[in-house]
Design a protein around this motif. Structure first.
Motif, PDB file in Angstrom:
ATOM      1  N   ASN A 191       0.729  -7.090  -7.195  1.00 40.99           N
ATOM      2  CA  ASN A 191       1.890  -7.061  -6.324  1.00 40.99           C
ATOM      3  C   ASN A 191       3.037  -7.818  -7.002  1.00 40.99           C
ATOM      4  N   GLY A 194       6.673  -7.659  -4.610  1.00 40.45           N
ATOM      5  CA  GLY A 194       6.775  -8.298  -3.302  1.00 40.45           C
ATOM      6  C   GLY A 194       6.438  -7.402  -2.143  1.00 40.45           C
ATOM      7  N   ARG A 196       3.555  -5.126   0.167  1.00 47.83           N
ATOM      8  CA  ARG A 196       2.206  -5.453   0.624  1.00 47.83           C
ATOM      9  C   ARG A 196       1.157  -4.842  -0.283  1.00 47.83           C
ATOM     10  N   ASP A 236      -0.616 -14.804  -9.265  1.00 50.14           N
ATOM     11  CA  ASP A 236       0.444 -15.477  -8.508  1.00 50.14           C
ATOM     12  C   ASP A 236       0.389 -16.963  -8.858  1.00 50.14           C
ATOM     13  N   GLY A 239       2.326 -19.238  -6.161  1.00 53.65           N
ATOM     14  CA  GLY A 239       1.994 -19.149  -4.738  1.00 53.65           C
ATOM     15  C   GLY A 239       3.070 -18.561  -3.860  1.00 53.65           C
ATOM     16  N   ASN A 240       3.986 -17.748  -4.430  1.00 50.45           N
ATOM     17  CA  ASN A 240       5.058 -17.166  -3.608  1.00 50.45           C
ATOM     18  C   ASN A 240       4.725 -15.773  -3.097  1.00 50.45           C
ATOM     19  N   GLY A 241       3.489 -15.344  -3.274  1.00 47.44           N
ATOM     20  CA  GLY A 241       3.078 -14.042  -2.760  1.00 47.44           C
ATOM     21  C   GLY A 241       3.299 -12.880  -3.708  1.00 47.44           C
ATOM     22  N   LYS A 242       3.838 -13.152  -4.896  1.00 46.22           N
ATOM     23  CA  LYS A 242       4.069 -12.101  -5.893  1.00 46.22           C
ATOM     24  C   LYS A 242       3.325 -12.435  -7.178  1.00 46.22           C
ATOM     25  N   ASP A 280      -7.387 -16.314  -7.099  1.00 41.90           N
ATOM     26  CA  ASP A 280      -7.222 -17.451  -6.196  1.00 41.90           C
ATOM     27  C   ASP A 280      -8.628 -17.890  -5.794  1.00 41.90           C
ATOM     28  N   GLY A 285      -3.722 -19.901  -2.063  1.00 36.63           N
ATOM     29  CA  GLY A 285      -2.523 -19.103  -2.271  1.00 36.63           C
ATOM     30  C   GLY A 285      -1.982 -19.146  -3.680  1.00 36.63           C
ATOM     31  N   GLY A 329      -9.298 -14.090   1.851  1.00 36.30           N
ATOM     32  CA  GLY A 329      -8.265 -14.885   1.208  1.00 36.30           C
ATOM     33  C   GLY A 329      -8.681 -15.549  -0.088  1.00 36.30           C
ATOM     34  N   ALA A 377      -4.933  -6.185   2.955  1.00 32.63           N
ATOM     35  CA  ALA A 377      -5.327  -7.544   2.564  1.00 32.63           C
ATOM     36  C   ALA A 377      -6.728  -7.621   1.970  1.00 32.63           C
TER      37      ALA A 377
END
Length: 415
Positions: A191, A194, A196, A236, A239-242, A280, A285, A329, A377
């Protein structure tokens, strides 16, 4: 026209005479020979055993052992230069200690009775039984064994016998200097934009390697990081989701991770024949790196504080994959067997019990790729066909769920 190794049948091979009589009247240093009849084009789509775009001169001589069809490769100051796999295959021999004959050397089995030999190496970076992709680092140029100076002794074999060399679908002209076309794409997913869902990515081996990110309806996003002998990873790191770019140097055992356009961080972990991974591992995250040893099947996963933990999965011929198979997660590990096109996925449940499950997907010879294709997810499995540059995604509620759909997309350059 060059034919894909997965799409063509092996041409009938003539049974040739090893070496014609030397032509009369030749001067020293200008030996000519005739080999007849020529062998048919090999099934394997061989490229030169050097990184993309490097220029090397390949020679032989009438007394060359084991045959005049072997090639001695040289260029200026070539000691310790990288040697890479001419085609994908399984290492049938990795001798890192011999002081006789071939010295330190590697033999790669490409199937269909075809193999390649890389001899007189200074260093060996693979182990016996390890599966290697085209362009993967095997070792470095040396002068070990029965050698009088640095060079790479190289052979292409059919059923154990030397045959004339082919590169890029063309017979090699012995004595020529030419540039390596070993500039293949490697499949990834992550990803990076950015969204989903995971984007399809290829890493293109080049002197300055490229990450190309698919953007439907637009030109691919292109980012540079790494060299032709590095192995790519995505993670990532902040840890910014990308996902961000990363590469691992097998020669040095060093990860280089980029956050943003220019900022990079380096970290030492693993060496030689290890395979790089990222995930992760603790569910905080932020992704960390790791390596897997083909020799032992042991994974070394690094934590944010520098500590490591070890898990075991797979054998030497498996390729590592990572993903959140159960959507909790935390990144899990897995392996892919390209011979049977089977994923073996490992997860740990809430009670701490370890579970593994097999998912058969793709075809023999495909390369594995994993990503969250549908934005639920959980990570799904997929494959990339090198012959057609086609990604095939398996979409399901969970990676191991029986019910699934598939989607195919062509992206990257076919081999």
């Amino acid at each position: 026209m060059r034919r894909s190794s997965t799409a063509r049948h092996r041409a009938a091979r003539a049974s040739g005479t090893a070496l014609a009589t030397l032509l009369a009247g030749l001067t020293a240093g200008a030996i000519l020979w005739a080999v007849a009849p020529a062998y048919a084009q090999p099934v394997s789509d061989y490229e030169m055993p050097f990184p993309c775009a490097q220029e090397w001169t390949g020679t032989t001589r009438s007394s060359h052992s084991p045959s005049v069809r072997a090639i001695d490769w040289n260029r200026v100051d070539d000691l310790d230069d990288p040697v890479v796999a001419s085609a994908p295959g399984v290492v049938s021999r990795a001798d890192a200690t011999s002081t006789r004959g071939y010295g330190r050397h590697v033999v790669v089995d490409h199937g269909a009775g075809e193999s390649t030999v890389y001899a007189h190496l200074q260093d060996v970076h693979v182990v016996t039984g390890q599966r290697v992709d085209q362009g993967a680092l095997l070792g470095t140029v040396g002068s070990t064994g029965n050698s009088t100076g640095p060079h790479l002794h190289y052979e292409q074999r059919q059923d154990g016998q030397d045959v004339e060399a082919w590169f890029g679908g063309v017979p090699f002209t012995y004595g020529a200097t030419q540039a390596s076309g070993n500039c293949v794409d490697l499949p990834l997913a992550g990803n990076l934009l950015g969204d989903r869902t995971a984007e399809l990515v290829v890493y293109r081996r080049a002197p300055r390697s490229l990450f190309l990110v698919q953007r439907p309806g637009r030109e691919p996003k292109t980012m540079r990081l790494g060299t032709a002998t590095d192995e790519p990873v995505l993670g990532d790191w902040d840890g910014n989701g990308k996902a961000n770019l990363g590469v691992w140097s097998p020669a040095e055992g060093v990860f280089t991770m980029r956050v943003g356009k220019q900022a990079t961080t380096t970290l030492s972990l693993g060496a030689g024949s290890d395979q790089p991974v990222a995930g992760d591992w603790d569910g905080d995250g932020v992704w960390e790196v790791g390596v897997r040893s083909p020799a032992t099947g042991a994974w070394t996963l690094r934590g944010a504080d520098g500590s490591v933990r070890t898990v075991s999965l797979g054998d030497a011929a498996d390729l590592p994959v990572t993903g959140d198979w159960d959507g909790d997660g935390t990144t899990d590990v897995g392996v892919f067997d390209p011979t049977t096109a089977t994923f073996t996925l490992r997860r740990v449940d809430a009670e701490g019990l370890t579970w593994t499950a097999e998912v058969q997907f793709g075809s023999p010879g495909d390369l594995p790729v994993t990503g969250d294709w549908d934005g639920n997810a959980t990570t799904d499995v997929g494959v990339w066909d090198p012959a057609t540059a086609t990604f095939t995604e398996r979409r399901a509620a969970a990676a191991t769920a029986a019910r699934s759909t598939t989607a195919a997309t062509q992206f990257g350059r076919p081999r």
